[in-house]
Design a protein around this motif. Sequence first.
Motif, PDB file in Angstrom:
ATOM      1  N   GLN A  64       0.804  -1.222   0.000  1.00  0.00           N
ATOM      2  CA  GLN A  64       0.000   0.000   0.000  1.00  0.00           C
ATOM      3  C   GLN A  64       0.835   1.269   0.000  1.00  0.00           C
ATOM      4  N   THR A  65       2.011   1.251   0.637  1.00  0.00           N
ATOM      5  CA  THR A  65       2.833   2.452   0.721  1.00  0.00           C
ATOM      6  C   THR A  65       4.293   2.118   0.423  1.00  0.00           C
ATOM      7  N   GLY A  66       5.087   3.180   0.291  1.00  0.00           N
ATOM      8  CA  GLY A  66       6.514   2.993   0.063  1.00  0.00           C
ATOM      9  C   GLY A  66       7.188   2.240   1.186  1.00  0.00           C
ATOM     10  N   LYS A  67       6.671   2.372   2.393  1.00  0.00           N
ATOM     11  CA  LYS A  67       7.232   1.628   3.513  1.00  0.00           C
ATOM     12  C   LYS A  67       7.108   0.132   3.271  1.00  0.00           C
ATOM     13  N   ASP A  68       5.979  -0.298   2.701  1.00  0.00           N
ATOM     14  CA  ASP A  68       5.806  -1.716   2.361  1.00  0.00           C
ATOM     15  C   ASP A  68       6.823  -2.135   1.297  1.00  0.00           C
ATOM     16  N   ALA A  69       7.098  -1.244   0.348  1.00  0.00           N
ATOM     17  CA  ALA A  69       8.047  -1.560  -0.721  1.00  0.00           C
ATOM     18  C   ALA A  69       9.457  -1.747  -0.187  1.00  0.00           C
ATOM     19  N   ASP A  70       9.782  -1.083   0.914  1.00  0.00           N
ATOM     20  CA  ASP A  70      11.106  -1.245   1.516  1.00  0.00           C
ATOM     21  C   ASP A  70      11.236  -2.527   2.322  1.00  0.00           C
ATOM     22  N   GLN A  71      10.114  -3.191   2.580  1.00  0.00           N
ATOM     23  CA  GLN A  71      10.128  -4.363   3.468  1.00  0.00           C
ATOM     24  C   GLN A  71       9.785  -5.672   2.772  1.00  0.00           C
ATOM     25  N   SER A  72       9.315  -5.612   1.537  1.00  0.00           N
ATOM     26  CA  SER A  72       8.869  -6.810   0.833  1.00  0.00           C
ATOM     27  C   SER A  72       9.358  -6.771  -0.608  1.00  0.00           C
ATOM     28  N   GLU A  73       9.899  -7.895  -1.092  1.00  0.00           N
ATOM     29  CA  GLU A  73      10.392  -7.933  -2.465  1.00  0.00           C
ATOM     30  C   GLU A  73       9.277  -7.704  -3.468  1.00  0.00           C
ATOM     31  N   LYS A  74       8.130  -8.343  -3.276  1.00  0.00           N
ATOM     32  CA  LYS A  74       7.042  -8.177  -4.238  1.00  0.00           C
ATOM     33  C   LYS A  74       6.511  -6.748  -4.206  1.00  0.00           C
ATOM     34  N   CYS A  75       6.452  -6.154  -3.026  1.00  0.00           N
ATOM     35  CA  CYS A  75       6.002  -4.760  -2.946  1.00  0.00           C
ATOM     36  C   CYS A  75       7.037  -3.823  -3.552  1.00  0.00           C
ATOM     37  N   ARG A  76       8.319  -4.186  -3.457  1.00  0.00           N
ATOM     38  CA  ARG A  76       9.358  -3.390  -4.119  1.00  0.00           C
ATOM     39  C   ARG A  76       9.156  -3.420  -5.626  1.00  0.00           C
ATOM     40  N   VAL A  77       8.799  -4.583  -6.151  1.00  0.00           N
ATOM     41  CA  VAL A  77       8.504  -4.668  -7.586  1.00  0.00           C
ATOM     42  C   VAL A  77       7.354  -3.735  -7.928  1.00  0.00           C
ATOM     43  N   VAL A  78       6.316  -3.723  -7.090  1.00  0.00           N
ATOM     44  CA  VAL A  78       5.183  -2.821  -7.320  1.00  0.00           C
ATOM     45  C   VAL A  78       5.665  -1.377  -7.370  1.00  0.00           C
ATOM     46  N   GLY A  79       6.493  -0.986  -6.390  1.00  0.00           N
ATOM     47  CA  GLY A  79       6.985   0.387  -6.353  1.00  0.00           C
ATOM     48  C   GLY A  79       7.831   0.741  -7.563  1.00  0.00           C
ATOM     49  N   VAL A  80       8.700  -0.167  -7.982  1.00  0.00           N
ATOM     50  CA  VAL A  80       9.539   0.081  -9.164  1.00  0.00           C
ATOM     51  C   VAL A  80       8.671   0.215 -10.404  1.00  0.00           C
ATOM     52  N   VAL A  81       7.726  -0.703 -10.579  1.00  0.00           N
ATOM     53  CA  VAL A  81       6.827  -0.648 -11.740  1.00  0.00           C
ATOM     54  C   VAL A  81       6.042   0.663 -11.734  1.00  0.00           C
ATOM     55  N   ASN A  82       5.535   1.059 -10.575  1.00  0.00           N
ATOM     56  CA  ASN A  82       4.782   2.317 -10.470  1.00  0.00           C
ATOM     57  C   ASN A  82       5.637   3.502 -10.896  1.00  0.00           C
ATOM     58  N   SER A  83       6.886   3.542 -10.406  1.00  0.00           N
ATOM     59  CA  SER A  83       7.763   4.659 -10.727  1.00  0.00           C
ATOM     60  C   SER A  83       8.105   4.694 -12.217  1.00  0.00           C
ATOM     61  N   ILE A  84       8.438   3.538 -12.778  1.00  0.00           N
ATOM     62  CA  ILE A  84       8.779   3.476 -14.199  1.00  0.00           C
ATOM     63  C   ILE A  84       7.612   3.964 -15.057  1.00  0.00           C
ATOM     64  N   GLN A  85       6.424   3.501 -14.750  1.00  0.00           N
ATOM     65  CA  GLN A  85       5.270   3.864 -15.571  1.00  0.00           C
ATOM     66  C   GLN A  85       4.854   5.309 -15.348  1.00  0.00           C
ATOM     67  N   ASP A  86       5.036   5.814 -14.134  1.00  0.00           N
ATOM     68  CA  ASP A  86       4.753   7.219 -13.888  1.00  0.00           C
ATOM     69  C   ASP A  86       5.676   8.097 -14.731  1.00  0.00           C
ATOM     70  N   TYR A  87       6.948   7.693 -14.823  1.00  0.00           N
ATOM     71  CA  TYR A  87       7.884   8.465 -15.635  1.00  0.00           C
ATOM     72  C   TYR A  87       7.461   8.460 -17.104  1.00  0.00           C
ATOM     73  N   TRP A  88       7.156   7.284 -17.637  1.00  0.00           N
ATOM     74  CA  TRP A  88       6.831   7.215 -19.060  1.00  0.00           C
ATOM     75  C   TRP A  88       5.499   7.888 -19.377  1.00  0.00           C
ATOM     76  N   LYS A  89       4.598   7.929 -18.419  1.00  0.00           N
ATOM     77  CA  LYS A  89       3.352   8.675 -18.634  1.00  0.00           C
ATOM     78  C   LYS A  89       3.636  10.164 -18.779  1.00  0.00           C
ATOM     79  N   GLN A  90       4.676  10.643 -18.092  1.00  0.00           N
ATOM     80  CA  GLN A  90       5.060  12.050 -18.223  1.00  0.00           C
ATOM     81  C   GLN A  90       5.710  12.333 -19.573  1.00  0.00           C
ATOM     82  N   GLU A  91       6.353  11.323 -20.154  1.00  0.00           N
ATOM     83  CA  GLU A  91       7.122  11.509 -21.383  1.00  0.00           C
ATOM     84  C   GLU A  91       6.323  11.246 -22.650  1.00  0.00           C
ATOM     85  N   ILE A  92       5.375  10.333 -22.593  1.00  0.00           N
ATOM     86  CA  ILE A  92       4.668   9.881 -23.792  1.00  0.00           C
ATOM     87  C   ILE A  92       3.165  10.065 -23.593  1.00  0.00           C
ATOM     88  N   SER A  93       2.582  10.916 -24.391  1.00  0.00           N
ATOM     89  CA  SER A  93       1.158  11.224 -24.219  1.00  0.00           C
ATOM     90  C   SER A  93       0.278  10.005 -24.464  1.00  0.00           C
TER      91      SER A  93
END
Length: 279
Positions: free
Chosen positions: A76-105
């Motif tokens: 649910q939060t970044g704190k979870d991403a720091d404590q769980s591998e699967k949640c870290r994957v969620v956080g990384v995927v979220n960040s990557i896609q947030d970046y590309w949404k900013q770059e590609i309409s």
Amino acid sequence: MDFRDQVDLDPSQVEDAGGSGGGGGGFSGLPGGMIIGGGGIVSLIALVLVFVLNNVGGGGEPAQRQPPSNLSEQCQTGKDADQSEKCRVVGVVNSIQDYWKQEISEYRVAKTVLYSGRLRTGCGSASSAAGPFYCPGDQRVYLDLSFFDQLHTEFGAKGGPFAQAYVIAHEYGHHVQNLLGTLDQGSSVPIELQADCYAGVWAQNATRTGFYDKPFTRAEISEALDAAAAVGDDRIQERTTGRIDPESFTHGSSEQRVNAFQRGYEKGSPADCDLGELR
């Protein structure tokens, strides 16, 4: 790579399919079947199949099915991403896609599917032996987390959280290529190097997405560079066959892959990842 503790995660972007997800036969193509575009699988590694097919789901009985996790409750939060591998994957995927949404309409969110064993995809039947891959047919990234242990134990990479982030960012680079219509343009090596370059671009701009408090450290970037070197065609060929054949490269040499990621990271713009300059 610490996440901001209170940043909200979007676990809907990642699906945990559990083990032996929907199988029926192993991966449908050895190295010649790893095609670019046309609905085919685009994998981080092609020649890995030669090395791991007998070790990871490529023959024999399917792995025992593992129950999927409820990521919507766990992550649910970044704190979870720091404590769980699967949640870290969620956080990384979220960040990557947030970046590309900013770059590609025209960017469209692509789901990552976590699995082990075998499963059916929009590109046909696949197994863990394929390594991490992107399927243009259903616009999803497929990821077996055991690959990261193998990257360390079998291929000599140092590993680490940012090595994982690099692999995921590389596969989303293929999604970007698919959306832009470049995935099936040119030979496979420039396509793969562009995905590495795109991964570096995301790494440079990750703080813009709000998921991280500060830029990645030099040590973290070195994890990505080390992973990129470990999956270079020359390193894999030498390890698996004892010889190097540049004419059969599909993803680029270790030096090429490292240089492509560094180019993206140092330049910080997708425009600097032109296919014609990545050779």
